[in-house]
Design an enzyme around this catalytic site. Sequence first.
Site, short mmCIF file in Angstrom:
data_model
loop_
_atom_site.label_atom_id
_atom_site.label_comp_id
_atom_site.label_asym_id
_atom_site.label_seq_id
_atom_site.Cartn_x
_atom_site.Cartn_y
_atom_site.Cartn_z
N ASP A 1 -12.77 5.68 25.74
CA ASP A 1 -12.63 4.81 24.57
C ASP A 1 -13.97 4.69 23.84
OD1 ASP A 1 -10.76 2.82 23.30
OD2 ASP A 1 -12.40 1.45 23.77
N GLU B 1 -12.65 9.78 22.68
CA GLU B 1 -12.19 9.14 21.45
C GLU B 1 -13.44 8.90 20.60
OE1 GLU B 1 -10.36 5.25 19.29
OE2 GLU B 1 -11.84 5.11 20.87
#
Length: 613
Positions: free
Chosen positions: A262, A335
């Site tokens: 993330d 990401e």
Amino acid sequence: MRSEAAGSASPEPAVSFDTVAGMTIASAPEPEATLDRPDTSVASPRPDVTDETIESPGEWWRSAVIYQIYPRSFADSDGDGIGDLPGITDRLDHLAALGVDAIWLSPFYTSPQKDAGYDVADYCDVDPLFGTLADFEIMQNKAHELGLRVIVDIVPNHSSDQHAWFIEALASPEGSPERGRYIFRDGKGENGEIAPNNWESVFGGPAWTRITNEDGTPGQWYLHLFDTSQPDLDWTNPWVREQFRDILRFWLDRGVDGFRVDVAHGMIKADGLPDYTPPADGGSMGGGSFEQSISDNEDEPESPPYWAQDGVHEIYRDWHEVLAAYDGERVLCAEAWVEPLSKLARWVRPDEMHQAFNFSYLETPWTATALRRIIDESIAAFDSVGAPSTWVLSNHDVVRHASRLALTAENPQGAGIGPNSAGLPDAAVGLQRARAATALMLGLPGSAYVYQGEELGLPEAIHLPDESRQDPTWFRTNGERYGRDGCRVPIPWEADKPGYGFSPTGESWLPQPDDWAPLSRDAQVGVEGSTLELYREALFLRRENLLGFGTLEWITGLGEAVVAFRNGDVTVVANTGSVPIELPTGTIALASGDVSGSILPGDTTVWLTTDAH
Ligand code: GLC
């Protein structure tokens, strides 16, 4: 759906299109007329890949199709209206039948759920909402038995403010090692009443919050690029690095096949935390705009002081080593909303991560010129470091592509759409384009991501009542931005059951639209022409023809609005315009819409194969 393009009946178009040599391509099986539910009977076996057929048969992630499960919206087993791990276990057969290679689960860790689990209070446990560690193990074992790899999310940029690390930091004095885990700074102004800099949170509002000391006096400020409840960790601190190595090992020891990382472009901030004002029309995560993805000029645009700083790479080289110590090809996927693509490629250099989401592709407008350009650019950029390109059209942070591709007004990532948004999509146009876009994407070499529900053709849920919205973006912008709830609505399984079978009680943490029955999985299984069957057939053919390991060769001359290429024995032709075009010769193996004879209508993609005789 399958038909012959009557190439011989009409004059052959002037295209540079060589005869496809040699092999006969196996067609996807016809859907069974009486398909039992769950639809496991049509699960296709993994391809028998040998050293002779591909260069690196072991590196599964180079060609994998990875299905994103958003746990709270996938399947609820206990009836509380929030999806959970046993719910996933119960439904895994469907994903094997769909023909994907791996699943990626968004966070299911202990969390106060202020940002739907991306606010982690314990990285090594399961939130009771989703089950237990034992439930995770059961789920993972079943996935592995079905031949599905399991990727979990890791959220290293920030923790929850309920994490013991942060609670201890608040209880410790300024300058203490506990405070040093996060980014605490003194405020500016006479009494420290002004935030240390002007940074804004991705979700709107300031990126700093001032704490109150135990004696009631105002204290230092802490940085949170996201919600107040998500304090940023200080990755210059070796202690933080050590904790995360242990967290990676915790899950690797339990057998996960990798991590989706993330905010992998956010962990290091520029020295001195200088002021920065982002462009007004930018996406909330930075990056992701088609125009800026193309590296036209020599000078790389400077990144914001909180995104894409060089220091992050050292962290991933370290993590690479952690993973390499394990057997079984564990992977890291970034990401990272970074532009241009040539810069994003640095995240996937051989000693860093294995994959990075190609958000530039996701943001590309539905026009042939833009698509050809971004595909070329993506393959070149990732090739330059020996990594596969990835392709993605939807996820839990963006407007679903069955709606996004028909928007008629600008809509920056993170803004979302709701009843009062400008340029709302025509649903039929959106679905038709989404199907065409998916058929194009799944024909490309590399690895592709599919977000739960897109295989059902789900649109964005636009008309959610204000009072049901939960995205922090909605609250932090006082409703100015709708945020991401519209792509997170629990998915429909059975048309006639309460809550479309998502939950035994019919409960659903976000209300499901009234008109989703025809989109339910059971209404589409075995139904010729359904979106589910389109995905299944595409995934089957992709696997049969090893398209993920293939190479792309452009075909030109079919018209300005057409994207056409050959990948091995399959020719993909996508008409992004509204004017029908004439198809080259070949047998139609896959069609995203109605195709009659040799005419390809607008917003439609076909895959052609040439018979050996
Ligand atoms: C990532 C997640 C998003 C989350 C944010 C903060 O972008 O995909 O859902 O809100 O990080 O963790």
